[in-house]
Design a protein around this motif. Structure first.
Motif, PDB file in Angstrom:
ATOM      1  N   ILE A  14       0.839  -1.204   0.000  1.00 40.40           N
ATOM      2  CA  ILE A  14       0.000   0.000   0.000  1.00 40.40           C
ATOM      3  C   ILE A  14       0.870   1.249   0.000  1.00 40.40           C
ATOM      4  O   ILE A  14       0.623   2.203  -0.738  1.00 40.40           O
ATOM      5  CB  ILE A  14      -0.982  -0.035   1.192  1.00 40.40           C
ATOM      6  N   LEU A  15       1.908   1.226   0.792  1.00 46.23           N
ATOM      7  CA  LEU A  15       2.854   2.344   0.831  1.00 46.23           C
ATOM      8  C   LEU A  15       3.533   2.528  -0.533  1.00 46.23           C
ATOM      9  O   LEU A  15       3.641   3.645  -1.040  1.00 46.23           O
ATOM     10  CB  LEU A  15       3.898   2.106   1.911  1.00 46.23           C
ATOM     11  N   ALA A  16       3.949   1.429  -1.139  1.00 46.63           N
ATOM     12  CA  ALA A  16       4.607   1.494  -2.445  1.00 46.63           C
ATOM     13  C   ALA A  16       3.660   2.047  -3.505  1.00 46.63           C
ATOM     14  O   ALA A  16       4.066   2.834  -4.367  1.00 46.63           O
ATOM     15  CB  ALA A  16       5.118   0.112  -2.848  1.00 46.63           C
ATOM     16  N   GLN A  17       2.381   1.651  -3.447  1.00 43.59           N
ATOM     17  CA  GLN A  17       1.398   2.169  -4.410  1.00 43.59           C
ATOM     18  C   GLN A  17       1.247   3.670  -4.240  1.00 43.59           C
ATOM     19  O   GLN A  17       1.235   4.417  -5.213  1.00 43.59           O
ATOM     20  CB  GLN A  17       0.045   1.467  -4.220  1.00 43.59           C
ATOM     21  N   GLN A  18       1.158   4.136  -2.987  1.00 44.19           N
ATOM     22  CA  GLN A  18       0.995   5.566  -2.727  1.00 44.19           C
ATOM     23  C   GLN A  18       2.195   6.356  -3.233  1.00 44.19           C
ATOM     24  O   GLN A  18       2.053   7.435  -3.788  1.00 44.19           O
ATOM     25  CB  GLN A  18       0.793   5.805  -1.231  1.00 44.19           C
ATOM     26  N   GLN A  19       3.384   5.806  -3.068  1.00 42.45           N
ATOM     27  CA  GLN A  19       4.591   6.501  -3.479  1.00 42.45           C
ATOM     28  C   GLN A  19       4.840   6.393  -4.978  1.00 42.45           C
ATOM     29  O   GLN A  19       5.575   7.193  -5.543  1.00 42.45           O
ATOM     30  CB  GLN A  19       5.800   5.958  -2.703  1.00 42.45           C
ATOM     31  N   SER A  20       4.213   5.409  -5.628  1.00 45.77           N
ATOM     32  CA  SER A  20       4.443   5.205  -7.058  1.00 45.77           C
ATOM     33  C   SER A  20       3.777   6.265  -7.927  1.00 45.77           C
ATOM     34  O   SER A  20       4.191   6.496  -9.055  1.00 45.77           O
ATOM     35  CB  SER A  20       3.928   3.827  -7.491  1.00 45.77           C
ATOM     36  N   GLY A  21       2.728   6.878  -7.418  1.00 50.78           N
ATOM     37  CA  GLY A  21       1.987   7.848  -8.217  1.00 50.78           C
ATOM     38  C   GLY A  21       0.977   7.192  -9.146  1.00 50.78           C
ATOM     39  O   GLY A  21       0.227   7.872  -9.835  1.00 50.78           O
ATOM     40  N   CYS A  28      -2.129  -2.385  -9.341  1.00 53.98           N
ATOM     41  CA  CYS A  28      -2.475  -3.800  -9.170  1.00 53.98           C
ATOM     42  C   CYS A  28      -2.258  -4.593 -10.461  1.00 53.98           C
ATOM     43  O   CYS A  28      -1.758  -5.722 -10.422  1.00 53.98           O
ATOM     44  CB  CYS A  28      -3.913  -3.946  -8.688  1.00 53.98           C
ATOM     45  N   SER A  29      -2.604  -4.008 -11.586  1.00 55.30           N
ATOM     46  CA  SER A  29      -2.366  -4.682 -12.868  1.00 55.30           C
ATOM     47  C   SER A  29      -0.878  -4.893 -13.109  1.00 55.30           C
ATOM     48  O   SER A  29      -0.444  -5.975 -13.515  1.00 55.30           O
ATOM     49  CB  SER A  29      -2.941  -3.866 -14.023  1.00 55.30           C
ATOM     50  N   LYS A  30      -0.098  -3.863 -12.835  1.00 53.76           N
ATOM     51  CA  LYS A  30       1.337  -3.930 -13.067  1.00 53.76           C
ATOM     52  C   LYS A  30       2.006  -5.007 -12.216  1.00 53.76           C
ATOM     53  O   LYS A  30       2.907  -5.704 -12.681  1.00 53.76           O
ATOM     54  CB  LYS A  30       1.968  -2.563 -12.768  1.00 53.76           C
ATOM     55  N   TYR A  31       1.553  -5.160 -10.959  1.00 54.27           N
ATOM     56  CA  TYR A  31       2.190  -6.109 -10.044  1.00 54.27           C
ATOM     57  C   TYR A  31       1.364  -7.376  -9.805  1.00 54.27           C
ATOM     58  O   TYR A  31       1.622  -8.120  -8.868  1.00 54.27           O
ATOM     59  CB  TYR A  31       2.525  -5.416  -8.718  1.00 54.27           C
ATOM     60  N   LYS A  32       0.357  -7.572 -10.680  1.00 53.21           N
ATOM     61  CA  LYS A  32      -0.477  -8.776 -10.644  1.00 53.21           C
ATOM     62  C   LYS A  32      -1.102  -9.012  -9.264  1.00 53.21           C
ATOM     63  O   LYS A  32      -1.010 -10.094  -8.684  1.00 53.21           O
ATOM     64  CB  LYS A  32       0.324 -10.003 -11.096  1.00 53.21           C
ATOM     65  N   LEU A  33      -1.736  -7.952  -8.752  1.00 51.66           N
ATOM     66  CA  LEU A  33      -2.443  -8.020  -7.475  1.00 51.66           C
ATOM     67  C   LEU A  33      -3.939  -7.921  -7.731  1.00 51.66           C
ATOM     68  O   LEU A  33      -4.373  -7.261  -8.674  1.00 51.66           O
ATOM     69  CB  LEU A  33      -2.028  -6.844  -6.572  1.00 51.66           C
ATOM     70  N   SER A  34      -4.711  -8.548  -6.896  1.00 56.84           N
ATOM     71  CA  SER A  34      -6.160  -8.438  -6.974  1.00 56.84           C
ATOM     72  C   SER A  34      -6.573  -7.073  -6.435  1.00 56.84           C
ATOM     73  O   SER A  34      -6.239  -6.724  -5.299  1.00 56.84           O
ATOM     74  CB  SER A  34      -6.805  -9.555  -6.141  1.00 56.84           C
ATOM     75  N   THR A  35      -7.316  -6.314  -7.247  1.00 53.83           N
ATOM     76  CA  THR A  35      -7.737  -4.991  -6.786  1.00 53.83           C
ATOM     77  C   THR A  35      -8.688  -5.106  -5.596  1.00 53.83           C
ATOM     78  O   THR A  35      -8.628  -4.299  -4.668  1.00 53.83           O
ATOM     79  CB  THR A  35      -8.398  -4.163  -7.904  1.00 53.83           C
TER      80      THR A  35
END
Length: 108
Positions: A14-21, A28-35
């Motif tokens: 979650i932290l990485a997503q927030q910092q990624s912009g 989630c698509s990029k890192y193959k995670l379930s939204t």
């Protein structure tokens, strides 16, 4: 096959997503995670966060992992941890339980 992630791993994602912009869907698509899992864990972690006072070490003397003086900071300020020769910057919304677990891992 499903991948099991613990609370600390979800906090990091979650932290990485927030910092990624990136928005959540793209991340989630990029890192193959379930939204749906991402949103569920984000909501669960947000509900477990409690009030937390940020602190800045202004003058310190570390003796057996004890800090002798702290100075309060503005609550919206990012958290910066320095350990050995590394610096880690975390958003002010980082949960106290995550910080405690991180510090335990760094000192073990």
């Amino acid at each position: 096959m499903k991948t099991f992630r613990d609370q600390l791993q979800w906090q990091a994602l979650i932290l990485a997503q927030q910092q990624s912009g990136l928005n959540i869907s793209t991340y989630c698509s990029k890192y193959k995670l379930s939204t749906s899992s991402f949103y569920a864990h984000k909501k669960r972690l947000a509900s477990t966060e409690s009030a937390f006072v940020c602190a800045n070490i202004s003058q310190h003397k570390v003796t057996e992992h004890k800090v002798t003086q702290l100075e309060l900071m503005q609550p919206q300020t990012a958290i910066a941890l320095e350990f050995a020769h590394a610096k880690l910057h975390l958003p002010h919304s980082t949960s106290p339980s995550f910080l405690a677990q991180l510090l335990r891992e760094l000192t073990s």
